[in-house]
Design a protein around this motif. Sequence first.
Motif, PDB file in Angstrom:
ATOM      1  N   UNK A 122      -4.001  -5.502  -8.123  1.00 43.08           N
ATOM      2  CA  UNK A 122      -3.759  -5.320  -7.364  1.00 43.08           C
ATOM      3  C   UNK A 122      -3.322  -4.310  -6.345  1.00 43.08           C
ATOM      4  N   UNK A 123      -3.188  -3.483  -7.308  1.00 42.76           N
ATOM      5  CA  UNK A 123      -2.656  -1.642  -7.564  1.00 42.76           C
ATOM      6  C   UNK A 123      -4.150  -0.820  -6.668  1.00 42.76           C
ATOM      7  N   UNK A 124      -4.684  -1.502  -6.584  1.00 46.71           N
ATOM      8  CA  UNK A 124      -5.831  -0.486  -6.619  1.00 46.71           C
ATOM      9  C   UNK A 124      -6.326  -1.061  -5.007  1.00 46.71           C
ATOM     10  N   UNK A 125      -7.078  -0.850  -4.122  1.00 52.68           N
ATOM     11  CA  UNK A 125      -7.794  -1.103  -3.067  1.00 52.68           C
ATOM     12  C   UNK A 125      -9.313  -1.593  -3.288  1.00 52.68           C
ATOM     13  N   UNK A 126      -9.809  -2.610  -3.207  1.00 56.44           N
ATOM     14  CA  UNK A 126     -10.685  -2.813  -3.517  1.00 56.44           C
ATOM     15  C   UNK A 126     -11.656  -2.715  -4.579  1.00 56.44           C
ATOM     16  N   UNK A 127     -11.701  -2.450  -5.800  1.00 58.46           N
ATOM     17  CA  UNK A 127     -12.394  -1.477  -6.878  1.00 58.46           C
ATOM     18  C   UNK A 127     -10.955  -1.433  -7.953  1.00 58.46           C
ATOM     19  N   UNK A 181      -2.171  -5.996   0.940  1.00 59.85           N
ATOM     20  CA  UNK A 181      -0.307  -5.792   1.158  1.00 59.85           C
ATOM     21  C   UNK A 181       0.151  -5.363  -0.480  1.00 59.85           C
ATOM     22  N   UNK A 182      -0.558  -4.812  -0.671  1.00 52.91           N
ATOM     23  CA  UNK A 182      -0.001  -3.795  -2.196  1.00 52.91           C
ATOM     24  C   UNK A 182      -0.696  -2.964  -1.820  1.00 52.91           C
ATOM     25  N   UNK A 183      -1.681  -2.608  -3.324  1.00 46.90           N
ATOM     26  CA  UNK A 183      -2.680  -1.450  -3.731  1.00 46.90           C
ATOM     27  C   UNK A 183      -1.632   0.383  -3.626  1.00 46.90           C
ATOM     28  N   UNK A 184      -0.686   0.301  -4.358  1.00 48.41           N
ATOM     29  CA  UNK A 184       0.484   0.962  -4.286  1.00 48.41           C
ATOM     30  C   UNK A 184      -0.264   2.095  -5.052  1.00 48.41           C
ATOM     31  N   UNK A 185      -0.949   2.367  -5.934  1.00 47.67           N
ATOM     32  CA  UNK A 185      -1.597   3.738  -5.908  1.00 47.67           C
ATOM     33  C   UNK A 185      -2.680   3.910  -5.092  1.00 47.67           C
ATOM     34  N   UNK A 186      -3.662   3.482  -4.609  1.00 52.72           N
ATOM     35  CA  UNK A 186      -4.789   3.346  -4.167  1.00 52.72           C
ATOM     36  C   UNK A 186      -3.805   4.511  -2.899  1.00 52.72           C
TER      37      UNK A 186
END
Length: 773
Positions: free
Chosen positions: A572-577, A500-505
Amino acid sequence: MFSPDFMKVPFCLFLLLGFVSSQQSFAQKTPVEYVETRIGTAPSTTESAQSHSEAGSELKGQTIPAVGAPHGMTQWTPQTRSTETKCISPYYFTDTRFQGFRGTHWLNGSCVQDYGTLTVMPMSGELKVNPELRASAFSHDKEKTSPDYYGIYLDEYKINAEVTASPRSAMMRFKFEGDEETFIVIEPNSDEGQGFVEVFPEKGEIVGYNPVHRIYQGSGQPAGFSGYFVLKFDKKITQFGVWKGDTIVPGGKELQGKGKREKLGAYIGFGASAQTVLVQIGTSFTSLEGARLNMEKELTGRSFEVVQNNTKKQWNDALGKVIVTGDEKDKVLFYSALYRTKLSPRLYSDIDGKYPSFAGGTPMQNAEGFDYYCDYSMWDTFRGAMPLHHLLEPKQSGDMMQSLVKKAEQGGWMPIFPCWNHYTAAMIGDHSSSVIADAYVKNIRNFDLKSAYTYLRKNAFEVNSSAKSYAEGKGRRGMESYLKYGFVPLEDSVWQAFHKREQVSRTLEYAYDDFTLSVLAAGLGHKEDADILRKHSLNYKNVIDPSTGYARGRYADGSWIKSFDPFAKRVSFITEGSPAQYTWFVPQDIAGLSKIMGGNKAFTNKLDTLFEQGYYWHGNEPNHQIAYLYAFAGEPWKTQKWVRKIIREEYDTSMGGLSGNEDGGQMSAWLAFSMIGMYPVTPGTPDYVLGSPVFQEVTLNTGKGKKFVIEAKGVSDNAPYIQSATLNGKVFTKTYLTHTELTQGGRLTLQMGSKPNVKWGADAKDAPPSLSK
């Protein structure tokens, strides 16, 4: 004493027979004989998995010992878990009780859910229908596993149970050794309790279906189609019935679940005697008629052994596209990995071409001139698994690309993560553009390129303004702000998605996707689009903080998030990492990323920190290209060092031999490519970056009689470094190969050594291409 007849055999024939016998006893094993199908079925024990995994499911390979044809519609596995619940695989090596053979549509190595399945369980003595109560203890010592066969002895029932399979059908053989009453229990594994079964004792048949439900967007809603099955038995049925929960109804012929999450099914009996029962099973996603047709076309007139041998040949043909010379244990590691890359995407069309419409099921479609596939796990597989298909199976890959086109035409948008024959917004990015552009640049053209481009362009240039269809998973997430700002700002949460977030990724992945689409646009003559998309592909710069050199969250006003630790395992702004891991996802422009960081030395220093201080996590896909990036910055010997280290520390042939979820074959695709000696860092370009081959010799059969050989002289774990190279006899200093070089055939000879040659491949002209280079 020799018989008189033996003495009549000519002595020369005797010698010939002896020679042939000797040769056979030392014959080379076929590729399929090296495959251990259970690798990844136990929890991983690697240090990085223990350190970086957040959920318990991330510690598991989530694979199954799947039996069936490569990319088959339905695979067959021993079942130790009876659920179709998210993140629960049908089989775990640590389980001790066998509940039956499951016809599964489990997405290979995933943390999703199974669907449209059925389970077949033989037993003797007292009839038991509950999967936990009917289960039998079994010993792994008595398991016989192969891509074309699984056999087990059920101690409590004295039954030898076997299964083999074709693309859409299966054959089971149950040898009942005792003298008690014999039964077979059939269960559609509908978690919603909506399964259907019907018994035709006079015909020796059971038919049924298990309705499929959506996951992620529209979770729990009907997907519009079912998993259908027809079972045919070769012995006379002496008793039969149906069951629901713990209630058995002898003589019952039909049962329809009411959606109350109750288990249900049917059973049949064959009397009290030692006997062998053969079961033919057809499966389909279209109808019972489709399942019956698939069964008749694939199994009629064939014995168990003939079906098994046909499937074994299909596997040897597929795995034999790569022939390796080296250590026997490494062959087990390699061919087991290659096997796991060939379980998905999944064949969806029946033998007559029929398949349910994408995103709804109706009307029924007909695949003309191609096979229709689904279950791509695209966020994972675009990196290595799909490029491996493009390299080894171009015709089949073209069918997979045409399947994506048909999904877009039927649903209105190019799907982002197509599974269960439906849209999902399960993961981030928009990587259909990557796999289609990658197919195009590798000269795979047996699909509708014009239509493909139309829908890919729609994804890249248009915001889906329909709240309903956007919620269903159509269109890129966060697209309005991405087009407005050139990045997805921290204010823009995406509630209509699983992540729902992960904006940078998201920003980093969209920038790469736009690059791949620019390649396709240029190739198809859309110059204006190509220019715009190429500019968009530089949007990665908007989320790399030049003051730190790391990916960092950013607000719409341009300010960076204040609290920032690049090595935090989850933000929060990165996906699974971590930010430090995701910083390296700029495959289209590694040279430009290096420039932001302050040049190649600063770039490689940051890479050193990631690896040497334990921040690298191989068990999740965004890290997979990172070890190969040293080759872009003049230090390819470090790529050779770390690739070899990852191969040896993150993979082995034990049941826990994967350091994270297999994810549709991507974990194994990285291993297969890396053991060969190269990796496609930037799908959408024709380049493969060289690493450190494990085998003395690898032969790639790239089609039309062409073979490309990679010879690694003196290679070993103690000698992983390239000292010098020749390509077709000429000195070779580039750190990458092109797709054309591979498909034209030839020989790359590498002289390997125990110490790095820091000069080989270090010149800037020998680095792989980059957008800014």
